[in-house]
Design a protein around this motif. Structure first.
Motif, mmCIF file in Angstrom:
data_model
loop_
_atom_site.group_PDB
_atom_site.id
_atom_site.type_symbol
_atom_site.label_atom_id
_atom_site.label_comp_id
_atom_site.label_asym_id
_atom_site.label_seq_id
_atom_site.Cartn_x
_atom_site.Cartn_y
_atom_site.Cartn_z
ATOM 1 N N LEU A 182 30.830 33.339 33.851
ATOM 2 C CA LEU A 182 30.648 32.192 33.604
ATOM 3 C C LEU A 182 30.638 31.545 35.246
ATOM 4 N N ARG A 183 30.002 31.176 35.761
ATOM 5 C CA ARG A 183 30.531 30.915 36.807
ATOM 6 C C ARG A 183 30.028 28.938 36.637
ATOM 7 N N HIS A 184 30.402 27.954 36.977
ATOM 8 C CA HIS A 184 29.704 26.634 36.763
ATOM 9 C C HIS A 184 31.018 25.586 37.419
ATOM 10 N N THR A 198 40.427 35.496 36.920
ATOM 11 C CA THR A 198 40.191 36.953 37.030
ATOM 12 C C THR A 198 41.555 36.805 38.560
ATOM 13 N N GLN A 199 40.590 36.084 38.952
ATOM 14 C CA GLN A 199 41.048 35.688 40.440
ATOM 15 C C GLN A 199 42.682 35.163 40.930
ATOM 16 N N ALA A 200 43.377 34.946 39.939
ATOM 17 C CA ALA A 200 45.156 34.460 39.046
ATOM 18 C C ALA A 200 45.813 36.297 39.373
ATOM 19 N N HIS A 223 44.814 35.015 50.739
ATOM 20 C CA HIS A 223 43.858 34.164 50.740
ATOM 21 C C HIS A 223 42.800 34.791 49.540
ATOM 22 N N PRO A 224 42.670 33.240 48.399
ATOM 23 C CA PRO A 224 41.110 34.059 47.565
ATOM 24 C C PRO A 224 40.067 34.222 48.544
ATOM 25 N N GLY A 225 39.648 34.358 49.440
ATOM 26 C CA GLY A 225 38.119 33.380 49.924
ATOM 27 C C GLY A 225 37.604 33.323 49.790
ATOM 28 N N PRO A 226 36.477 32.286 50.587
ATOM 29 C CA PRO A 226 35.732 32.768 51.766
ATOM 30 C C PRO A 226 36.720 31.644 52.312
ATOM 31 N N GLU A 245 27.084 28.251 40.787
ATOM 32 C CA GLU A 245 27.902 28.609 41.598
ATOM 33 C C GLU A 245 27.671 29.187 42.778
ATOM 34 N N PRO A 246 27.996 29.264 43.973
ATOM 35 C CA PRO A 246 27.505 30.978 45.665
ATOM 36 C C PRO A 246 28.800 31.680 45.110
ATOM 37 N N SER A 247 28.346 32.408 44.772
ATOM 38 C CA SER A 247 30.325 33.512 45.009
ATOM 39 C C SER A 247 29.800 34.447 45.793
ATOM 40 N N THR A 248 29.632 34.874 46.710
ATOM 41 C CA THR A 248 30.063 36.579 47.451
ATOM 42 C C THR A 248 31.195 37.894 46.326
ATOM 43 N N ARG A 249 32.465 37.475 46.227
ATOM 44 C CA ARG A 249 33.246 39.307 46.036
ATOM 45 C C ARG A 249 33.077 38.463 44.016
ATOM 46 N N THR A 250 33.663 37.089 43.471
ATOM 47 C CA THR A 250 33.256 37.258 41.870
ATOM 48 C C THR A 250 32.969 37.806 41.563
ATOM 49 N N ARG A 251 31.182 37.628 41.702
ATOM 50 C CA ARG A 251 29.818 38.028 41.194
ATOM 51 C C ARG A 251 30.048 39.570 41.885
HETATM 52 N N1 CP Z 1 37.998 34.339 45.446
HETATM 53 C C1 CP Z 1 35.919 34.003 45.374
HETATM 54 O O1 CP Z 1 36.186 32.904 44.350
HETATM 55 O O2 CP Z 1 35.108 34.007 46.044
HETATM 56 P P1 CP Z 1 33.616 33.478 45.982
HETATM 57 O O3 CP Z 1 33.199 31.978 45.287
HETATM 58 O O4 CP Z 1 33.145 34.789 47.436
HETATM 59 O O5 CP Z 1 33.587 34.295 44.597
#
Ligand code: CP
Length: 306
Positions: free
Chosen positions: A107-109, A138-140, A262-265, A54-60
């Protein structure tokens, strides 16, 4: 020091002491990220594979930075340009990656439970970087780290989580983590976006935002998870924003100095007003900074368990 478990797929698997171990380990890694040379040899010789469906900016990005700051070798695996598109399963793909001596798979799925399934099928450590509606551990952990920078203790802390809790893996992981650490959690949103049975986790449910914000120390806003809703859960975005959007006037209902998270986005002007997102009380970018240190701690502590 290490975590006893091979994987981190859910906050539910961590004891309060293990959560504190991760946060305290992240304290020292945050110091590393502030140095001119942001690197330590702790994971030299280890290989970390980022496996994001799945798309990700922060986590990846933060997992990649975290692994590199620990001197690990990092592979960013893109399913869309791999043999996944030819029908290879998640497990077969991961076993092939493992055959190249990967130590940790991040893994993000889109499927809830994908990380747990993978963890049972491979010897490598698996870290859940978000699985469907289920969890984003890991966000928590980075959210708790950010709260602890200001409040030091979770006991006596009141946290309002506002928005689409029903579809939010971030909310679920935070509720588990905050409950374990002794904080009071309030869930705030329209009835269609609040899951049933939250009271069994000790969460107080509110449908009126102004009432819910009185006496809170932390306001955690969530994005509308439109990609997961599948059907309209609210008449219009404009009405949602009027009833559940965080404005400067609403921030004043909370305790003085309440942290805005806020976790974003973020969707500016929907769940959070732009001036609030950019205000002095907002720690949204601190959360992102802390994400690198917390993920360094998780990688380090799991590698010790290999
Ligand atoms: N907070 C978070 O999971 O952001 P991303 O989807 O950009 O990784």
């Amino acid at each position: 020091m290490s975590l006893k478990q091979k994987d981190l797929t859910t906050i539910a698997s961590l004891s309060p002491d293990e959560i504190m171990l991760i946060l305290e380990t992240a304290d020292s890694f945050k110091e590393v990220s502030g140095r001119e040379i942001k690197k330590v040899p702790a994971l030299r010789g280890k290989t970390v594979v980022n496996f994001f469906f799945e798309p990700s900016t922060r986590t990846r990005t933060s997992f990649e930075l975290a692994a590199k700051r620990l001197s690990a070798d990092v592979i960013n695996f893109s399913p869309s340009s791999s043999s996944v598109v030819k029908g290879e399963t998640l497990l077969d793909t991961a076993r092939n990656i493992e055959a190249m001596q990967a130590d940790i798979i991040v893994l993000r799925h889109q499927a809830a439970g994908a990380a747990e399934t993978l963890a049972r099928g491979v010897k490598s450590s698996v870290i859940n970087a978000g699985d469907g509606w289920h969890e984003h551990p890991t966000q928590a952990l980075l959210d708790l780290f950010t709260m602890r920078e200001k409040h030091r203790t979770f006991k006596g802390l009141t946290v309002a989580i506002v928005g689409d809790l029903a579809h939010s893996r971030v909310a679920r992981s935070n509720i588990y983590a905050l409950a374990k650490m002794g904080a009071e959690v309030r869930a705030v949103g329209p009835p269609t976006m609040i899951p049933a049975c939250l009271d069994r986790l000790g969460v107080k449910v509110y449908h009126h935002m102004d009432e819910a914000l009185h006496g809170v120390d932390v306001i955690m806003m969530l994005r509308l998870q439109l990609e997961r809703q599948g059907r309209a859960l609210f008449p219009t975005i404009r009405e949602y924003s009027r009833l559940y959007g965080l404005t400067a006037d609403r921030v004043r209902l909370a305790n003085a100095g309440a942290m805005i998270m806020h976790p974003g986005p973020i969707n500016r002007g929907v769940e959070i007003a732009p001036d609030v997102a950019d205000s002095f009380s907002s720690v949204i970018l601190d959360q992102v900074t802390n994400g690198v240190a917390v993920r360094m701690a998780v990688l380090y502590l799991l590698a010790g368990a290999n």
